[in-house]
Design a protein around this motif. Structure first.
Motif, PDB file in Angstrom:
ATOM      1  N   GLY A  74       0.798  -1.212   0.000  1.00  0.00           N
ATOM      2  CA  GLY A  74       0.000   0.000   0.000  1.00  0.00           C
ATOM      3  C   GLY A  74       0.834   1.267   0.000  1.00  0.00           C
ATOM      4  N   THR A  75       2.030   1.219   0.575  1.00  0.00           N
ATOM      5  CA  THR A  75       2.906   2.398   0.559  1.00  0.00           C
ATOM      6  C   THR A  75       3.257   2.789  -0.870  1.00  0.00           C
ATOM      7  OG1 THR A  75       3.855   1.739   2.690  1.00  0.00           O
ATOM      8  CG2 THR A  75       5.108   3.317   1.369  1.00  0.00           C
ATOM      9  N   ASP A  76       3.527   1.762  -1.699  1.00  0.00           N
ATOM     10  CA  ASP A  76       3.876   2.038  -3.097  1.00  0.00           C
ATOM     11  C   ASP A  76       2.656   2.440  -3.914  1.00  0.00           C
ATOM     12  OD1 ASP A  76       6.794   1.525  -3.560  1.00  0.00           O
ATOM     13  OD2 ASP A  76       6.272  -0.345  -2.575  1.00  0.00           O
ATOM     14  N   THR A  77       1.513   1.785  -3.696  1.00  0.00           N
ATOM     15  CA  THR A  77       0.328   2.151  -4.483  1.00  0.00           C
ATOM     16  C   THR A  77      -0.156   3.555  -4.120  1.00  0.00           C
ATOM     17  OG1 THR A  77      -1.158   1.077  -2.883  1.00  0.00           O
ATOM     18  CG2 THR A  77      -0.396  -0.245  -4.750  1.00  0.00           C
ATOM     19  N   GLU A  78       0.014   3.940  -2.856  1.00  0.00           N
ATOM     20  CA  GLU A  78      -0.369   5.287  -2.445  1.00  0.00           C
ATOM     21  C   GLU A  78       0.510   6.339  -3.123  1.00  0.00           C
ATOM     22  OE1 GLU A  78      -1.482   7.631   1.708  1.00  0.00           O
ATOM     23  OE2 GLU A  78      -0.347   5.740   1.761  1.00  0.00           O
ATOM     24  N   ALA A  79       1.811   6.035  -3.217  1.00  0.00           N
ATOM     25  CA  ALA A  79       2.723   6.962  -3.898  1.00  0.00           C
ATOM     26  C   ALA A  79       2.399   7.033  -5.388  1.00  0.00           C
ATOM     27  CB  ALA A  79       4.163   6.506  -3.691  1.00  0.00           C
ATOM     28  N   ALA A  80       2.097   5.906  -5.986  1.00  0.00           N
ATOM     29  CA  ALA A  80       1.752   5.901  -7.411  1.00  0.00           C
ATOM     30  C   ALA A  80       0.469   6.668  -7.664  1.00  0.00           C
ATOM     31  CB  ALA A  80       1.616   4.452  -7.898  1.00  0.00           C
ATOM     32  N   ARG A  81      -0.459   6.583  -6.738  1.00  0.00           N
ATOM     33  CA  ARG A  81      -1.721   7.306  -6.896  1.00  0.00           C
ATOM     34  C   ARG A  81      -1.487   8.817  -6.852  1.00  0.00           C
ATOM     35  NH1 ARG A  81      -7.171   5.348  -3.900  1.00  0.00           N
ATOM     36  NH2 ARG A  81      -8.673   6.549  -5.150  1.00  0.00           N
ATOM     37  N   ALA A  82      -0.648   9.259  -5.940  1.00  0.00           N
ATOM     38  CA  ALA A  82      -0.350  10.690  -5.856  1.00  0.00           C
ATOM     39  C   ALA A  82       0.314  11.195  -7.135  1.00  0.00           C
ATOM     40  CB  ALA A  82       0.548  10.956  -4.648  1.00  0.00           C
ATOM     41  N   LEU A  83       1.150  10.364  -7.750  1.00  0.00           N
ATOM     42  CA  LEU A  83       1.857  10.763  -8.962  1.00  0.00           C
ATOM     43  C   LEU A  83       0.944  10.836 -10.179  1.00  0.00           C
ATOM     44  CD1 LEU A  83       5.066   8.613  -8.423  1.00  0.00           C
ATOM     45  CD2 LEU A  83       5.027  11.115  -8.584  1.00  0.00           C
ATOM     46  N   THR A  84      -0.172  10.135 -10.164  1.00  0.00           N
ATOM     47  CA  THR A  84      -1.035  10.063 -11.351  1.00  0.00           C
ATOM     48  C   THR A  84      -2.394  10.720 -11.140  1.00  0.00           C
ATOM     49  OG1 THR A  84      -1.829   7.870 -10.641  1.00  0.00           O
ATOM     50  CG2 THR A  84       0.051   7.928 -12.148  1.00  0.00           C
ATOM     51  N   SER A  85      -2.480  11.619 -10.163  1.00  0.00           N
ATOM     52  CA  SER A  85      -3.772  12.259  -9.902  1.00  0.00           C
ATOM     53  C   SER A  85      -3.655  13.772  -9.744  1.00  0.00           C
ATOM     54  CB  SER A  85      -4.417  11.655  -8.646  1.00  0.00           C
ATOM     55  OG  SER A  85      -3.573  11.830  -7.511  1.00  0.00           O
ATOM     56  N   ASP A  86      -2.497  14.362 -10.099  1.00  0.00           N
ATOM     57  CA  ASP A  86      -2.332  15.808  -9.953  1.00  0.00           C
ATOM     58  C   ASP A  86      -3.075  16.529 -11.092  1.00  0.00           C
ATOM     59  OD1 ASP A  86      -0.119  16.800 -12.140  1.00  0.00           O
ATOM     60  OD2 ASP A  86       0.142  14.693 -11.553  1.00  0.00           O
ATOM     61  N   PRO A  87      -3.289  17.830 -10.997  1.00  0.00           N
ATOM     62  CA  PRO A  87      -4.058  18.568 -12.009  1.00  0.00           C
ATOM     63  C   PRO A  87      -3.490  18.472 -13.419  1.00  0.00           C
ATOM     64  CG  PRO A  87      -3.864  19.866  -9.998  1.00  0.00           C
ATOM     65  CD  PRO A  87      -2.977  18.676  -9.811  1.00  0.00           C
ATOM     66  N   VAL A  88      -2.162  18.499 -13.557  1.00  0.00           N
ATOM     67  CA  VAL A  88      -1.570  18.420 -14.887  1.00  0.00           C
ATOM     68  C   VAL A  88      -1.907  17.080 -15.535  1.00  0.00           C
ATOM     69  CG1 VAL A  88       0.594  18.410 -16.187  1.00  0.00           C
ATOM     70  CG2 VAL A  88       0.284  20.023 -14.290  1.00  0.00           C
ATOM     71  N   TRP A  89      -1.761  15.992 -14.767  1.00  0.00           N
ATOM     72  CA  TRP A  89      -2.081  14.652 -15.293  1.00  0.00           C
ATOM     73  C   TRP A  89      -3.547  14.592 -15.717  1.00  0.00           C
ATOM     74  CZ3 TRP A  89       1.310  10.268 -15.266  1.00  0.00           C
ATOM     75  CH2 TRP A  89       0.717   9.076 -15.679  1.00  0.00           C
ATOM     76  N   GLN A  90      -4.432  15.144 -14.870  1.00  0.00           N
ATOM     77  CA  GLN A  90      -5.850  15.113 -15.186  1.00  0.00           C
ATOM     78  C   GLN A  90      -6.166  15.947 -16.412  1.00  0.00           C
ATOM     79  OE1 GLN A  90      -7.941  13.050 -13.634  1.00  0.00           O
ATOM     80  NE2 GLN A  90      -6.122  12.377 -12.492  1.00  0.00           N
ATOM     81  N   LEU A  91      -5.452  17.094 -16.583  1.00  0.00           N
ATOM     82  CA  LEU A  91      -5.662  17.949 -17.749  1.00  0.00           C
ATOM     83  C   LEU A  91      -5.290  17.223 -19.034  1.00  0.00           C
ATOM     84  CD1 LEU A  91      -6.338  20.779 -18.879  1.00  0.00           C
ATOM     85  CD2 LEU A  91      -3.910  21.357 -18.563  1.00  0.00           C
ATOM     86  N   VAL A  92      -4.134  16.576 -19.027  1.00  0.00           N
ATOM     87  CA  VAL A  92      -3.682  15.864 -20.224  1.00  0.00           C
ATOM     88  C   VAL A  92      -4.574  14.655 -20.505  1.00  0.00           C
ATOM     89  CG1 VAL A  92      -1.718  14.693 -21.300  1.00  0.00           C
ATOM     90  CG2 VAL A  92      -1.336  16.668 -19.831  1.00  0.00           C
ATOM     91  N   SER A  93      -5.188  14.104 -19.474  1.00  0.00           N
ATOM     92  CA  SER A  93      -6.067  12.943 -19.667  1.00  0.00           C
ATOM     93  C   SER A  93      -7.287  13.274 -20.499  1.00  0.00           C
ATOM     94  CB  SER A  93      -6.522  12.393 -18.297  1.00  0.00           C
ATOM     95  OG  SER A  93      -5.429  11.890 -17.573  1.00  0.00           O
ATOM     96  N   ALA A  94      -7.585  14.579 -20.667  1.00  0.00           N
ATOM     97  CA  ALA A  94      -8.733  14.983 -21.478  1.00  0.00           C
ATOM     98  C   ALA A  94      -8.394  15.086 -22.955  1.00  0.00           C
ATOM     99  CB  ALA A  94      -9.288  16.316 -20.975  1.00  0.00           C
ATOM    100  N   LEU A  95      -7.106  14.988 -23.311  1.00  0.00           N
ATOM    101  CA  LEU A  95      -6.702  15.109 -24.710  1.00  0.00           C
ATOM    102  C   LEU A  95      -6.997  13.828 -25.480  1.00  0.00           C
ATOM    103  CD1 LEU A  95      -3.225  16.842 -24.223  1.00  0.00           C
ATOM    104  CD2 LEU A  95      -5.415  17.915 -24.833  1.00  0.00           C
ATOM    105  N   PRO A  96      -7.154  13.936 -26.802  1.00  0.00           N
ATOM    106  CA  PRO A  96      -7.349  12.722 -27.609  1.00  0.00           C
ATOM    107  C   PRO A  96      -6.076  11.875 -27.655  1.00  0.00           C
ATOM    108  CG  PRO A  96      -7.221  14.671 -29.007  1.00  0.00           C
ATOM    109  CD  PRO A  96      -7.217  15.161 -27.601  1.00  0.00           C
ATOM    110  N   TRP A  97      -6.236  10.616 -27.938  1.00  0.00           N
ATOM    111  CA  TRP A  97      -5.199   9.597 -28.082  1.00  0.00           C
ATOM    112  C   TRP A  97      -4.438   9.344 -26.791  1.00  0.00           C
ATOM    113  CZ3 TRP A  97       0.244   9.153 -28.087  1.00  0.00           C
ATOM    114  CH2 TRP A  97       0.706   7.905 -28.525  1.00  0.00           C
ATOM    115  N   VAL A  98      -3.636  10.339 -26.332  1.00  0.00           N
ATOM    116  CA  VAL A  98      -2.862  10.102 -25.125  1.00  0.00           C
ATOM    117  C   VAL A  98      -3.756  10.105 -23.889  1.00  0.00           C
ATOM    118  CG1 VAL A  98      -2.327  12.532 -24.634  1.00  0.00           C
ATOM    119  CG2 VAL A  98      -0.731  10.744 -23.920  1.00  0.00           C
TER     120      VAL A  98
END
Length: 591
Positions: A74-98
């Protein structure tokens, strides 16, 4: 006259455009770098979590230690979650293809974190109650109250893991790149297994304390199936026993053999459903030996209970069935056991000793039954006295249950409902939208113990999206009948020549499926027969085939499914754990 300002010339406009493009590239590069670096770091954490899971899976037989190792991920999954849930990541997730790639990664990471950090971490706090020392009987008594304390957190963990598993399953795989899709599939399989394990733990902590007498005395009838004489659920019922439980103490109170039921043989203890009687006759409700002939333990178990009540006047709280292969698994936990006969019963010799050697040694069925009873009593006493490795016992029970060799029925509807959907109930398998299941159930018609020499094979195949096939092959490896005891060959009592074996193969098609074609090939000792019927919405095809030593026969069925799906099969568990259904190719030419 005042002149108006001059419009920008070509050079300033070009410079403005160049700077805009450069700025966009820099921002894009920065965003890509940000997302890329964080993605790489997230995958490193997920790899560490996966390694922890691998250690838990193969590195320990102690459930409590395994839970602690899994929770540490859980220590590693929690760190991975923090890395993939910031505003920049969420913004890019709205783009096509990527965008779909990043969205799938963040959803998978979130599900993994829910599984390991938020579901298993709370369970780790109660894990010491699942250690082998906590589960092992002390002075013949299991601490059922200690086991019951795990139930609330186990149930909560199972629910959280099921939600996490459903979350990953809901991710649309179609737009994903190969590597991302593979990672999502791996995570889905990993979380799915954890969910299944947590579900099993939740059910066990709810049911076992009650079955072990935490709320008052319980009594259970145990049926020992003999795989040398096939019945749909495993084998003919030979020895039977009653065990009583109270406050975690288990006692073997009464043993009997089928000979003890002879005075009531032929009397129906209760009517079978009409469709069941049309397929199997009334034998399952008249003879204790046939209590496992119907491939639904919820039909046969109440019949066995009624027969036991008529014989002994005891109304048991449930019925349990197991076979010699299950005993061999349990013997890995107890170690070798010396029987009153002087034989050493081990995990390696239990099956051959109980299904073959005993018939060569004893001619009188009463002596055979006495040997079976002494063997089962010895294994039971070793388990009840705590002379077994608890982790190995858990593994043995889990394996036997998964192979449908260990079956449980509770007379109490609430207790029985805890087992809904598990193979422990021994019910006809339920289909899903994605998968249809064929049942292949083997029944001896010789009145012998010749099935120890028969080798079955079951193969399914998908011919078109909604047309499938099943192939059943039987081969006799029996030796010269003159080398076998008359009790093993049946001695021709039921009209089958000594050394030959008559088998009724009941093929249960998936609900709503219908037969398109069938054929039987091979060499047989007598003409092949077909009959059938319906059971619980399933078309049933009965194939009767008789084989002499060295002969083989094969049945091929083609059938149409009610809707497109994959197809698999379940079959009667035999003496050989390796005899399981497999996938093959369609034997019928394209339409």
């Amino acid at each position: 006259m005042i002149d108006s300002p001059a419009a920008p010339g070509p050079a300033p406009l070009a410079r403005w455009f160049a700077w805009s493009v450069a700025l966009a590239l820099v921002v894009g590069l920065a965003v890509a770098t940000w997302v890329g670096v964080r993605g790489v770091l997230a995958f490193e954490h997920l790899r560490a979590a996966r390694d922890a899971v691998s250690i838990a899976a193969v590195g320990t037989d102690d459930p409590s230690l395994a839970i602690h190792v899994l929770a540490s991920a859980g220590t590693d999954t929690e760190a991975a979650r923090a890395l993939t849930s910031d505003p920049v990541w969420q913004l890019v997730s709205a783009l096509p293809w990527v965008g779909p790639q990043l969205d799938a990664i963040s959803r998978t990471v979130a599900a993994a974190d829910d599984a390991f950090s938020r579901a298993l971490s709370p369970l780790a706090g109660a894990a010491e109650n699942l250690s082998p020392a906590a589960l092992a009987p002390v002075g013949g008594t299991v601490d059922v109250r200690r086991l019951a304390t795990i139930e609330p957190v186990a149930t909560s963990a199972a629910a959280a893991l099921r939600r996490a598993s459903d979350d990953v399953a809901a991710i649309d795989r179609r737009p994903l790149l190969g590597a991302v899709g593979a990672a999502v599939d791996d995570a889905a399989a990993l979380i799915g297994r954890a969910s299944d394990d947590a579900d099993a733990l939740s059910r066990a902590t709810r049911l076992l304390p009650r079955m072990l007498g935490a709320d008052g005395q319980r009594s259970y009838l145990v049926l020992f199936q003999n795989n040398a004489e096939w019945r749909s659920l495993g084998g003919v019922v030979g020895a039977v026993a009653q065990i009583d439980t109270r406050d975690g103490r288990i006692a073997l109170t009464t043993q009997a053999s089928t000979a003890d039921f002879v005075d009531m043989a032929g009397e129906e203890v209760g009517p079978l459903p009409d469709e069941v009687a049309a397929v199997f006759g009334t034998g399952p409700s008249r003879f204790i030996q046939n209590a496992t002939q119907v491939p639904d333990f919820t039909v046969g178990a109440p019949i066995a209970r009624a027969m036991w009540q008529r014989l002994h006047g005891t109304s048991v709280d449930g019925v349990i069935a197991l076979d010699p292969v299950t005993l061999s698994y349990l013997l890995r936990a107890t170690g070798p056991i010396v029987l009153p006969s002087g034989d050493e019963l081990t995990a390696d010799n239990a099956v051959s000793l109980l299904l073959d050697e005993v018939y060569r040694r004893y001619d009188d069925p009463r002596d055979q039954d006495a040997f079976f009873q002494s063997a089962t009593a010895a294994v039971f006493e070793a388990l009840a006295d705590g002379r077994a490795d608890a982790a190995e016992v858990i593994a043995a029970v889990g394996r036997a249950g998964a192979e449908r060799r260990l079956l449980v029925w509770n007379a109490d509807a609430a207790d029985q409902a805890v087992l809904d959907g598990t193979p422990l109930q021994g019910r006809l398998t339920a289909d899903s939208a994605a998968r249809s299941t064929v049942g292949v159930y083997l029944n001896d018609g010789t009145g012998s113990k010749m099935d120890v020499y028969l080798r079955p094979s079951v193969e399914t195949a998908l011919c078109t999206p909604d047309v499938a096939s099943v192939r059943v092959e039987l081969r006799s490896d029996a030796p010269d009948p003159d080398s076998l005891p008359a009790y093993v060959t049946g001695n021709g009592v039921y009209g089958v020549p000594p050394g030959e074996a008559l088998t009724g193969v009941y093929v249960y098609l998936p609900p709503g499926a219908r037969v398109l074609d069938r054929r039987s090939t091979g060499d047989t000792a007598s003409p092949v027969g077909f009959s059938g019927g319906t059971h619980d919405g399933r078309e049933v095809v009965k194939w009767s085939v008789q084989l002499a030593p060295g002969q083989r026969a094969q049945l091929d069925l083609e059938f149409r499914l009610p809707s497109p799906s994959d197809v698999d099969a379940v079959m009667t568990p035999t003496r050989d754990p390796g005899e399981v259904p497999h996938t093959g190719t369609c034997p019928f030419p394209p339409a």
